[in-house]
Design a protein around this motif. Structure first.
Motif, short mmCIF file in Angstrom:
data_model
loop_
_atom_site.label_atom_id
_atom_site.label_comp_id
_atom_site.label_asym_id
_atom_site.label_seq_id
_atom_site.Cartn_x
_atom_site.Cartn_y
_atom_site.Cartn_z
N LEU A 12 0.80 -1.23 0.00
CA LEU A 12 0.00 0.00 0.00
C LEU A 12 0.84 1.28 0.00
CD1 LEU A 12 -2.64 -1.18 2.65
CD2 LEU A 12 -2.82 -1.34 0.17
N VAL A 13 1.97 1.24 -0.68
CA VAL A 13 2.80 2.44 -0.78
C VAL A 13 2.07 3.52 -1.57
CG1 VAL A 13 4.95 3.38 -1.73
CG2 VAL A 13 4.96 1.17 -0.53
N ASN A 14 1.52 3.14 -2.71
CA ASN A 14 0.77 4.10 -3.52
C ASN A 14 -0.55 4.47 -2.87
OD1 ASN A 14 0.05 5.48 -6.18
ND2 ASN A 14 -1.59 3.96 -6.03
N ALA A 15 -1.25 3.47 -2.33
CA ALA A 15 -2.58 3.71 -1.76
C ALA A 15 -2.55 4.68 -0.58
CB ALA A 15 -3.20 2.38 -1.34
N GLU A 16 -1.45 4.70 0.17
CA GLU A 16 -1.39 5.54 1.36
C GLU A 16 -0.41 6.70 1.22
OE1 GLU A 16 -2.85 2.48 4.82
OE2 GLU A 16 -0.70 2.89 4.72
N PHE A 17 0.12 6.91 0.03
CA PHE A 17 1.12 7.96 -0.17
C PHE A 17 0.56 9.34 0.14
CE2 PHE A 17 3.78 10.77 -2.89
CZ PHE A 17 5.01 10.50 -2.30
N GLU A 18 -0.63 9.64 -0.37
CA GLU A 18 -1.24 10.95 -0.15
C GLU A 18 -1.45 11.23 1.33
OE1 GLU A 18 -5.28 13.51 -1.30
OE2 GLU A 18 -5.10 11.42 -1.92
N ASP A 19 -1.96 10.23 2.06
CA ASP A 19 -2.24 10.45 3.47
C ASP A 19 -0.95 10.54 4.28
OD1 ASP A 19 -4.33 10.97 5.23
OD2 ASP A 19 -4.34 8.94 6.02
N TYR A 20 0.09 9.87 3.84
CA TYR A 20 1.38 9.98 4.53
C TYR A 20 1.95 11.38 4.38
CZ TYR A 20 6.07 8.82 6.17
OH TYR A 20 7.25 8.79 6.88
N LEU A 21 1.81 11.94 3.19
CA LEU A 21 2.25 13.33 2.99
C LEU A 21 1.45 14.28 3.87
CD1 LEU A 21 2.66 13.52 -0.91
CD2 LEU A 21 4.44 13.15 0.81
N ARG A 22 0.17 14.01 4.02
CA ARG A 22 -0.67 14.86 4.88
C ARG A 22 -0.16 14.81 6.32
NH1 ARG A 22 -3.58 13.86 8.73
NH2 ARG A 22 -3.50 11.61 8.33
N ALA A 23 0.18 13.62 6.81
CA ALA A 23 0.67 13.49 8.18
C ALA A 23 2.00 14.22 8.36
CB ALA A 23 0.82 12.01 8.55
N GLN A 24 2.87 14.14 7.36
CA GLN A 24 4.15 14.85 7.43
C GLN A 24 3.93 16.37 7.42
OE1 GLN A 24 7.09 13.90 8.09
NE2 GLN A 24 7.31 11.75 7.53
N THR A 25 2.95 16.82 6.67
CA THR A 25 2.62 18.25 6.67
C THR A 25 2.13 18.70 8.04
OG1 THR A 25 2.05 18.18 4.31
CG2 THR A 25 1.20 20.03 5.58
N LYS A 26 1.36 17.85 8.70
CA LYS A 26 0.87 18.16 10.05
C LYS A 26 2.06 18.32 11.02
CE LYS A 26 -2.33 18.70 13.22
NZ LYS A 26 -1.49 19.02 14.38
N ILE A 27 3.09 17.50 10.84
CA ILE A 27 4.29 17.63 11.67
C ILE A 27 4.95 18.98 11.41
CG2 ILE A 27 6.61 16.73 12.08
CD1 ILE A 27 5.48 13.94 11.51
N ASP A 28 5.03 19.38 10.13
CA ASP A 28 5.59 20.70 9.79
C ASP A 28 4.85 21.81 10.53
OD1 ASP A 28 7.41 19.59 8.02
OD2 ASP A 28 6.14 19.88 6.27
N ILE A 29 3.54 21.72 10.52
CA ILE A 29 2.72 22.76 11.16
C ILE A 29 2.98 22.79 12.67
CG2 ILE A 29 0.35 23.43 11.73
CD1 ILE A 29 -0.47 22.25 8.98
N ASP A 30 3.09 21.61 13.28
CA ASP A 30 3.33 21.57 14.73
C ASP A 30 4.73 22.05 15.10
OD1 ASP A 30 0.78 20.73 15.10
OD2 ASP A 30 1.27 18.64 15.55
N TYR A 31 5.69 21.83 14.21
CA TYR A 31 7.01 22.42 14.42
C TYR A 31 6.91 23.94 14.43
CZ TYR A 31 10.47 18.58 14.12
OH TYR A 31 11.26 17.49 14.38
N GLN A 32 6.15 24.47 13.47
CA GLN A 32 6.02 25.91 13.33
C GLN A 32 5.19 26.52 14.46
OE1 GLN A 32 4.40 26.06 9.40
NE2 GLN A 32 6.37 25.75 8.39
N ASN A 33 4.44 25.69 15.18
CA ASN A 33 3.64 26.17 16.30
C ASN A 33 4.44 26.33 17.59
OD1 ASN A 33 1.25 26.44 14.92
ND2 ASN A 33 0.48 24.41 15.45
N GLU A 34 5.75 26.09 17.51
CA GLU A 34 6.58 26.27 18.69
C GLU A 34 6.66 27.78 18.99
OE1 GLU A 34 7.64 23.92 20.43
OE2 GLU A 34 7.77 22.14 19.18
N VAL A 35 5.94 28.23 20.01
CA VAL A 35 5.92 29.65 20.38
C VAL A 35 6.36 29.75 21.83
CG1 VAL A 35 4.54 31.73 20.56
CG2 VAL A 35 4.00 30.04 18.80
#
Length: 334
Positions: free
Chosen positions: A204-227
């Motif tokens: 399921l590399v292809n089947a879950e690729f989009e959602d994996y990118l979404r989860a990585q983007t969420k990590i980016d956002i939480d990194y940026q939320n360091e205030v």
């Protein structure tokens, strides 16, 4: 950090494909736009069986990707990739305690048990992974909001694996095109990896690729939320929300709830529920099941008697030595 033995179901392929996609997206931007990306360093560690051409090709791809990215000076402060060979316990002691996020993305239904996620999590590293196995058990303790889950629901997994014709995700196709353009070395050696996704995609590399990118983007956002210590925003509700959703806040919230996964708790539970053995105070003495308390007391009394006899023998030896010494002393004086 993704630190696991290289296996098909551990999906190091999915992880490196996501890193390649990130790289391709960043290099398209101008210098100012690149600064909008959250800086990330990806570390991959593990060992691959020398008998598997698939896994050896995957290690080669990871190394070549890291070389291309790390040699790009325009990305020096934005994206770094490292592969650590000969992964062992000594290396784990550093990686496990220093990781912000640990990658636990084994294909759903293929990971019977895992402990690396426990080691990472108990040291304050947050999980990005499938809602499966011990990832799900950890989520029950620390809360799903403190884990970056992704992936297909269980009830559609078999349908996703039995698709007659696989339609490659456009973002993943961009990655495959880059690989086949020889961007990361001669593409022929990587064909086995690419075709495993294009022809069957059992993992399921292809089947879950989009959602994996979404989860990585969420990590980016939480990194940026360091205030931290922003006096102007101390009374700002938006700032408080960011703090609560920051990576650090999630780590602090998760660590106190990881006690269940300590080796002490597991040893006690196994002893009581599986091995059916009792605890004995130290020093531990082996006691057969048919060894009664009366026999134990008798043995203790015998031990005391033996000790008394030993003490008496020691005193007798001392007196004998003293008599002989005095005898010789008197004889010499005479």
């Amino acid at each position: 950090v993704q630190a696991k033995e290289f296996k098909h179901n551990h999906r190091q392929a999915l992880h490196i494909f996501s890193i390649i996609y990130r790289y391709l997206e960043i290099v398209k931007k101008d210098e100012n736009e690149k600064l909008n990306y959250q800086p990330r360093a990806f570390i991959i560690a593990g060992k691959a069986s020398p008998a598997s051409s698939f896994l050896k090709s995957l290690v080669l791809l990871i190394n070549n990707v890291s070389k291309i990215i790390n040699d790009d000076q325009s990305l020096k402060s934005i994206l770094r990739v490292a592969f650590i060979p000969n992964y062992n316990v000594s290396i784990a002691e550093t990686l496990v305690t220093g990781a912000d996020v640990n990658v636990q993305i084994s294909a759903p239904g293929t990971e019977a048990a895992a402990t690396s996620n426990m080691k990472f999590s108990i040291n304050g590293s947050l999980i990005i992974g499938t809602n499966d196995g011990t990832n799900a058990e950890i989520a029950e303790e620390i809360g799903e909001k403190n884990i970056y889950f992704y992936g297909l629901p269980y009830d559609v997994l078999e349908d996703a694996r039995s698709v007659d014709q696989i339609k490659i995700d456009p973002r993943l196709k961009m990655v495959f095109d880059a690989i086949r353009s020889d961007m990361f070395g001669q593409h022929d050696v990587y064909e086995e990896i690419l075709k495993s996704v294009e022809i069957e995609d059992y993992y399921l590399v292809n089947a879950e690729f989009e959602d994996y990118l979404r989860a990585q983007t969420k990590i980016d956002i939480d990194y940026q939320n360091e205030v931290f210590g922003d006096s102007e925003n101390d009374n700002n509700d938006n700032s408080n929300d960011k703090n609560q959703n920051s990576l650090s806040a999630k780590r602090v919230a998760a660590i106190p709830h990881m006690g269940k996964f300590s080796s002490d708790r597991e040893a006690v539970e196994y002893a009581e529920k599986i091995w059916n053995i009792k605890q004995y105070p130290l020093p531990i003495k082996y006691l057969p099941e048919d060894f009664s308390e009366e026999e134990e007391e008798e043995e203790e009394e015998e031990e005391h008697e033996d000790n008394d006899n030993d003490n008496n023998n020691n005193w007798n030896s001392f007196y004998s030595f003293l008599i002989v010494f005095l005898f010789f002393s008197i004889g010499i004086n005479l």
